[in-house]
Enzyme design. Sequence first.
Site, short mmCIF file in Angstrom:
data_model
loop_
_atom_site.label_atom_id
_atom_site.label_comp_id
_atom_site.label_asym_id
_atom_site.label_seq_id
_atom_site.Cartn_x
_atom_site.Cartn_y
_atom_site.Cartn_z
N ARG A 20 37.31 26.40 13.56
CA ARG A 20 36.44 27.56 13.82
C ARG A 20 36.75 28.18 15.17
NH1 ARG A 20 30.73 25.41 13.63
NH2 ARG A 20 31.81 23.66 14.56
N ASN A 51 31.09 26.11 9.33
CA ASN A 51 31.33 24.97 8.46
C ASN A 51 30.35 25.02 7.29
OD1 ASN A 51 33.37 23.84 10.01
ND2 ASN A 51 32.01 22.46 11.11
#
Length: 103
Positions: free
Chosen positions: A31, A50
Amino acid sequence: MEQTAGESRNQDGTVRMTAWVRGRVQGVGFRWFTREQALSIGGLRGFASNRDDGRVQVVAEGDRVACERLLAWLRDGDTPGRVDGVTEIWDTPRGGYPDFAIR
């Protein structure tokens, strides 16, 4: 640029791309690197998050070409972890993102 079937775009030419990235993409900085890539491309707003099933969801709004560059980066294997596949959809931008965030 021509609009393809199933593609939605704002009058200003911006689009929303939502991608789900499968593989070993959680717990490896995926990320964070996605955010850095979005910022280096420029003009993108959205987030990387996530998911409970092990995927990472990436939502990017901006110019179609910029979104395509981010999608290509997600797919090309030059990411942390291991990407087994990416599925994306294109839509009309919803707005509301001040920048590109990690969630």
